[in-house]
Design a protein around this motif. Structure first.
Motif, PDB file in Angstrom:
ATOM      1  N   HIS A 161      30.954  46.787  71.676  1.00 12.36           N
ATOM      2  CA  HIS A 161      30.848  45.782  70.616  1.00 12.36           C
ATOM      3  C   HIS A 161      32.181  45.071  70.360  1.00 12.36           C
ATOM      4  O   HIS A 161      32.196  43.888  70.038  1.00 12.36           O
ATOM      5  N   ARG A 162      33.273  45.791  70.519  1.00 14.68           N
ATOM      6  CA  ARG A 162      34.582  45.140  70.368  1.00 14.68           C
ATOM      7  C   ARG A 162      34.763  44.072  71.438  1.00 14.68           C
ATOM      8  O   ARG A 162      35.154  42.935  71.149  1.00 14.68           O
ATOM      9  N   LEU A 163      34.445  44.422  72.678  1.00 12.19           N
ATOM     10  CA  LEU A 163      34.592  43.463  73.770  1.00 12.19           C
ATOM     11  C   LEU A 163      33.600  42.309  73.653  1.00 12.19           C
ATOM     12  O   LEU A 163      33.942  41.164  73.958  1.00 12.19           O
ATOM     13  N   SER A 164      32.377  42.591  73.186  1.00  8.33           N
ATOM     14  CA  SER A 164      31.395  41.509  73.033  1.00  8.33           C
ATOM     15  C   SER A 164      31.811  40.530  71.937  1.00  8.33           C
ATOM     16  O   SER A 164      31.403  39.371  71.965  1.00  8.33           O
ATOM     17  N   GLN A 165      32.623  41.007  70.995  1.00  9.24           N
ATOM     18  CA  GLN A 165      33.152  40.126  69.949  1.00  9.24           C
ATOM     19  C   GLN A 165      34.483  39.505  70.374  1.00  9.24           C
ATOM     20  O   GLN A 165      35.114  38.794  69.594  1.00  9.24           O
ATOM     21  N   ASN A 166      34.907  39.800  71.605  1.00 12.20           N
ATOM     22  CA  ASN A 166      36.144  39.253  72.169  1.00 12.20           C
ATOM     23  C   ASN A 166      37.363  39.576  71.296  1.00 12.20           C
ATOM     24  O   ASN A 166      38.199  38.708  71.026  1.00 12.20           O
ATOM     25  N   LYS A 167      37.440  40.830  70.854  1.00  9.19           N
ATOM     26  CA  LYS A 167      38.556  41.276  70.026  1.00  9.19           C
ATOM     27  C   LYS A 167      39.383  42.286  70.807  1.00  9.19           C
ATOM     28  O   LYS A 167      38.849  43.135  71.510  1.00  9.19           O
ATOM     29  N   THR A 168      40.681  42.198  70.660  1.00  6.03           N
ATOM     30  CA  THR A 168      41.562  43.154  71.315  1.00  6.03           C
ATOM     31  C   THR A 168      41.643  44.437  70.490  1.00  6.03           C
ATOM     32  O   THR A 168      41.282  44.454  69.304  1.00  6.03           O
ATOM     33  N   GLN A 169      42.137  45.482  71.128  1.00  4.65           N
ATOM     34  CA  GLN A 169      42.347  46.731  70.390  1.00  4.65           C
ATOM     35  C   GLN A 169      43.339  46.516  69.258  1.00  4.65           C
ATOM     36  O   GLN A 169      43.180  47.081  68.180  1.00  4.65           O
ATOM     37  N   GLU A 170      44.360  45.720  69.504  1.00  5.45           N
ATOM     38  CA  GLU A 170      45.362  45.422  68.466  1.00  5.45           C
ATOM     39  C   GLU A 170      44.719  44.764  67.252  1.00  5.45           C
ATOM     40  O   GLU A 170      45.024  45.128  66.110  1.00  5.45           O
ATOM     41  N   GLU A 171      43.836  43.785  67.486  1.00  2.00           N
ATOM     42  CA  GLU A 171      43.193  43.072  66.376  1.00  2.00           C
ATOM     43  C   GLU A 171      42.313  44.003  65.543  1.00  2.00           C
ATOM     44  O   GLU A 171      42.398  44.018  64.315  1.00  2.00           O
ATOM     45  N   VAL A 172      41.500  44.784  66.226  1.00  6.10           N
ATOM     46  CA  VAL A 172      40.592  45.687  65.505  1.00  6.10           C
ATOM     47  C   VAL A 172      41.377  46.781  64.792  1.00  6.10           C
ATOM     48  O   VAL A 172      41.120  47.082  63.627  1.00  6.10           O
TER      49      VAL A 172
END
Length: 115
Positions: free
Chosen positions: A28-39
């Motif tokens: 879900h993080r990747l599908s939202q195009n978010k980096t680990q840093e952002e999340v």
């Protein structure tokens, strides 16, 4: 069962369950195009903690909830909602107590007619 999508959650080890949760979060993080840093920043945790979660490592429940909140995935908490279930016997008793017909009150029958 013949359904190939069936997963026997009970037969899975705790480690396998944690890895499944981690894969869910990562997907879900990747599908939202978010980096680990952002999340991690939005969840107020370190990037290494998020990485540990995604790999199926040991984390706390509050940490998981923070990440789910950031990813707008708290809807999965719906499965933990407790719903009161009424037994068929109780339902039948309640059904018997329902009014079956309307009737005039005693006060209406004692009134004299103007006719």
């Amino acid at each position: 069962m013949n359904d190939t999508s069936y997963i026997n959650w009970i037969a899975m080890s705790d480690n396998a369950l944690a890895q499944t949760i981690g894969a869910f979060v990562k997907h879900h993080r990747l599908s939202q195009n978010k980096t680990q840093e952002e999340v991690a920043g939005a969840a107020n945790i370190s990037r290494s903690t998020l990485s540990l979660l995604e790999k199926g490592g040991t984390i706390t429940v509050p940490t998981l909830l923070q990440v789910l909140r950031v990813l707008d995935l708290l809807y999965i908490m719906e499965v933990f909602k407790i719903q009161e279930q009424i037994s068929p016997i109780e339902l039948a008793k309640l059904d018997q107590q329902k009014r079956q017909r309307a009737r005039n009150s005693d006060n209406d029958s004692n009134k004299k007619s103007d006719w």
